[in-house]
Design an enzyme around this catalytic site. Structure first.
Site, PDB file in Angstrom:
ATOM      1  N   LYS A  43      29.981  20.454  51.124  1.00 19.99           N
ATOM      2  CA  LYS A  43      30.113  20.846  52.527  1.00 19.99           C
ATOM      3  C   LYS A  43      30.714  22.240  52.652  1.00 19.99           C
ATOM      4  CE  LYS A  43      30.505  16.024  53.893  1.00 19.99           C
ATOM      5  NZ  LYS A  43      31.394  14.878  54.146  1.00 19.99           N
TER       6      LYS A  43
ATOM      7  N   GLN B 201      37.437  12.984  55.645  1.00 19.19           N
ATOM      8  CA  GLN B 201      36.531  12.431  54.643  1.00 19.19           C
ATOM      9  C   GLN B 201      36.866  10.964  54.372  1.00 19.19           C
ATOM     10  OE1 GLN B 201      33.855  14.016  53.138  1.00 19.19           O
ATOM     11  NE2 GLN B 201      33.393  12.022  52.261  1.00 19.19           N
TER      12      GLN B 201
ATOM     13  N   ASP C 212      32.281  14.840  63.104  1.00 25.85           N
ATOM     14  CA  ASP C 212      31.591  13.698  62.500  1.00 25.85           C
ATOM     15  C   ASP C 212      31.015  12.780  63.572  1.00 25.85           C
ATOM     16  OD1 ASP C 212      31.070  13.394  59.810  1.00 25.85           O
ATOM     17  OD2 ASP C 212      33.094  12.733  59.302  1.00 25.85           O
TER      18      ASP C 212
END
Length: 280
Positions: free
Chosen positions: A50, A94, A117
């Site tokens: 990422k 994460q 997200d």
């Protein structure tokens, strides 16, 4: 002949477009901060990918690697610090988090406008209400992939295997909004194989390696494989038995190189969206 839904190719094209878009923004570039707790090897690899993609498109990025022993309160304090930092446009937490940390509470502590997200209940609610907001990355990436290949959803029977907050539920909403007739298969579904075989578009997001074989796939269906697993042999595979299923499909995503790259691409697109929304 079966055709491949090439997420590597499509994400590369979209990244190039996003890079040009970022270059035209003016002022400081968008900024994404990533919180990673513990030493999970897969998470470390995902975060590295990422950050590399952020550098390519011109998004500033910072990783916060925290010890596995980090308390929930310490994690919440960091989230609040990033919430209050106007130089941070997007925050990614994460997953998975260590067992002693309540993931739900941490995700809900994040300011919805920085939730790139798309997991915050506020953003999921906006999706349900068909309002513009930050959409979960994997479902958004799947819809972008289908759009690229001109695969029509309206009027089609869509079966989504799995009902997670991350993929299954938001994806079923997106398919519904696109005009599909959606069925969600889960562990209590009666005769799931027969339900799956009715699908024009079949999405496997069940988290079980190679569960979906040809007996569950209608001839000519579009098959989307969300799963990624490493077998004891070291081979990567998805939730679908690719070699056995591919001859039954019109289109299928490979693993790796299908849904995964599109998820990362959608994350960066969400980050730029969050940046631009804040500046309105």
């Amino acid at each position: 002949m079966t055709q491949i839904l090439n997420g590597n190719l499509v994400s590369k094209e979209r990244m190039e477009t996003l890079k040009q878009r970022v270059g035209r923004l003016g002022g400081r570039p968008p900024a994404l901060h990533v919180i990673r707790v513990g030493d999970d090897v897969a998470s470390e690899i995902y975060v590295k990918k990422k950050i590399e993609k952020c550098q390519f498109v011109g998004i500033q990025s910072k990783e916060w690697p925290l010890q596995a022993s980090t308390s929930q309160q310490e994690l919440l304090d960091l989230v609040e610090r990033l919430n209050q930092d106007d130089s941070v446009d997007g925050v990614l937490i994460q997953l998975p988090l260590p067992d002693h940390v309540g993931a739900g509470q941490v995700l809900e502590a994040l300011k919805p406008a920085k939730d790139v997200d798309g997991f915050h209940p506020y953003n999921l609610g906006k999706l349900l209400a068909r309002e513009v907001g930050l959409v979960p990355c994997t479902p958004l990436g799947i819809m972008s992939l289908l759009e690229h290949y001109d695969i029509e959803v309206a009027g089609k029977k869509v079966v989504v295997i799995g009902r997670s907050r991350i993929v299954g539920r938001p994806l079923s909403l997106l398919f519904d909004q696109a005009g599909g007739t959606v069925t969600v298969v889960h562990q209590l579904t009666k005769d799931p194989a027969e339900v799956c075989k009715q699908a024009d578009i079949l999405v496997a997001a069940c988290g079980r390696p190679e569960l979906i074989g040809p007996e569950r796939v209608k001839e000519g269906a579009v098959v989307i494989d969300v799963g990624i697993h490493r077998l004891p042999s070291g081979k990567l595979c998805g939730d679908v038995q690719f070699e056995k299923v591919k001859d039954h499909c019109s289109w299928i995503t490979p693993v790796p190189g299908g849904v995964g790259p599109m998820t990362i691409c959608s994350l960066l697109e969400n980050t730029v969206q969050a940046y631009q929304t804040k500046r309105l």
